[in-house]
Design an enzyme around this catalytic site. Structure first.
Site, PDB file in Angstrom:
ATOM      1  N   ASP A 148       0.969  -1.198  -0.070  1.00 46.44           N
ATOM      2  CA  ASP A 148       0.136   0.007  -0.157  1.00 46.44           C
ATOM      3  C   ASP A 148       0.894   1.219   0.041  1.00 46.44           C
ATOM      4  O   ASP A 148       2.146   1.430   0.296  1.00 46.44           O
ATOM      5  CB  ASP A 148      -0.982   0.044   1.178  1.00 46.44           C
ATOM      6  CG  ASP A 148      -0.367   0.052   2.487  1.00 46.44           C
ATOM      7  OD1 ASP A 148       0.583  -0.746   2.682  1.00 46.44           O
ATOM      8  OD2 ASP A 148      -0.774   1.027   3.644  1.00 46.44           O
ATOM      9  N   GLU A 172      -0.230  -1.056   5.670  1.00 46.95           N
ATOM     10  CA  GLU A 172       1.079  -0.500   6.657  1.00 46.95           C
ATOM     11  C   GLU A 172       0.970   0.885   6.788  1.00 46.95           C
ATOM     12  O   GLU A 172       1.269   1.314   7.908  1.00 46.95           O
ATOM     13  CB  GLU A 172       2.112  -0.842   5.800  1.00 46.95           C
ATOM     14  CG  GLU A 172       3.609  -0.722   6.961  1.00 46.95           C
ATOM     15  CD  GLU A 172       4.113   0.424   6.964  1.00 46.95           C
ATOM     16  OE1 GLU A 172       5.033   0.891   7.870  1.00 46.95           O
ATOM     17  OE2 GLU A 172       3.796   1.244   5.875  1.00 46.95           O
TER      18      GLU A 172
END
Length: 353
Positions: free
Chosen positions: A73, A127
């Site tokens: 991400d 994350e």
């Protein structure tokens, strides 16, 4: 936008392909699909899926195992897509944090066919948002055997230098109490905001430690990050809150860090609101020494918190090693020198082969 990832290609081209697939936290499904399909179709690895995380591993019976981890991400796009290559620099959202590292991992998964350690590759989700959504936590709960190894390498941006361990972080609230009164008769009240002055003076006078662990210098910090209080424009406030962030060296446990803060703010109401433990550098482990030798540089302390702490908590040494300047992470100007991507791939191939 790529519909196929060519894992054996130049890792710079692979980085650009990953950058061009938007994957803001919570929206990693398409990129995870591409990664899963590429690993399944282009490598002999065992591949599994956990939500929008993709995991792959060898099962060669080697005496040791190395896990390489990277998140898929990114922070929200900021007018910095698609990627562009200019004068040996690759620009784009996630180029630094951390699709350059992901590309290196994918390239190695397809090209290191006879590793001297068994390998596990973990590409995980979420994350960049609150810790409870971090895909590593879900993997640890649902697939704990996939995270067992003798060394973890988190391919976060580190400027191509091994950053060992990481600092812990703790946030506290220092709360003061007072007595409300009308500001026209302020002497009848006790101003809780004024009472914050003494904790702020203690912060101003505070001298943070510098701690050398395994040759890595960790610089602690203690900073006020927020002040809150007030009732109305004509009321003496009866409560105020000072929020403080402490970055502590990994030789302290969270309990020791909390005790230290209670000593600093003795006499005040202190509440811990958030905590993540640090990770010791683990450079004394032989397998970590082999990585340091392959990198050919001097390891440095990680002055921040990363997911190496999650792996260290599982009982293994863990380091950060990846392309890109971490100071550019989350900025509109994210960019990474292409030679650094190739150099990181070469170092890890040398270590793993």
């Amino acid at each position: 936008m790529a519909d196929t990832l060519h894992l054996a290609a130049d890792p710079v081209e692979l980085t650009a392909a990953l950058v061009d697939v938007p994957s803001v936290s919570g929206d990693e499904a398409h990129l995870a699909d591409l990664v899963e399909r590429a690993l399944t179709g282009q490598t002999p690895l065992e591949v599994t899926r956990s939500g929008n995380a993709v995991l792959a591993r060898t099962n060669l019976g080697r005496p040791s195992r190395v896990v390489l981890a990277g998140h898929l991400d990114t922070v929200p796009i900021n007018d910095n897509l698609p990627s562009r290559l200019e004068n040996g620099i690759l620009h784009g959202c996630g180029a630094v944090d951390m699709k350059g590292g992901d590309a290196v991992m994918l390239h190695l998964a397809a090209t290191v066919l006879e590793p001297r350690h068994d390998l596990t590759f973990v590409f995980y989700d979420c994350e960049e948002v609150e810790a409870v959504r971090n895909g590593l936590g879900r993997i640890e709960r649902d697939l704990p055997e996939w995270l067992k190894a003798d060394l973890a390498i988190v391919c976060e941006p580190s400027n191509g230098v091994i950053e060992a361990g990481c600092q812990g972080t703790m946030r506290i609230e220092v709360r003061t109490k007072g007595v409300r009164a009308h500001t026209a008769r302020g002497w009848m009240g006790v101003n809780a905001i004024h009472a914050i002055g003494e904790p702020l003076r203690r912060l101003e006078a505070y001298e943070p430690r510098q701690v050398d662990i395994d040759g890595c210098l960790y610089r602690e910090g203690l900073q006020a990050v927020k002040v809150g209080g007030g009732v109305a424009g004509n009321v003496v406030p009866d409560e105020a809150v000072l929020t403080v962030n402490h970055r502590f060296a990994p030789d302290r446990t969270p309990a020791q860090a909390e005790q230290h803060l209670r000593e600093v703010f003795e006499g005040y109401d202190v509440t811990v609101t958030d905590m993540s433990p640090g990770a010791l550098p683990g450079l004394g482990a032989p397998i970590t020494g082999e990585l340091v030798a392959a990198a050919g540089g001097t390891p440095v302390a990680k002055l921040g918190w990363t997911d190496v702490a999650r792996f260290a908590a599982l009982g293994m040494p863990a380091v950060n090693y990846g392309p890109g300047d971490p100071l550019l992470a989350h900025t509109q100007q994210e960019n990474v020198p292409v030679q650094q991507i190739r150099d990181c791939a070469d170092v890890l191939r040398r270590f793993l082969s």
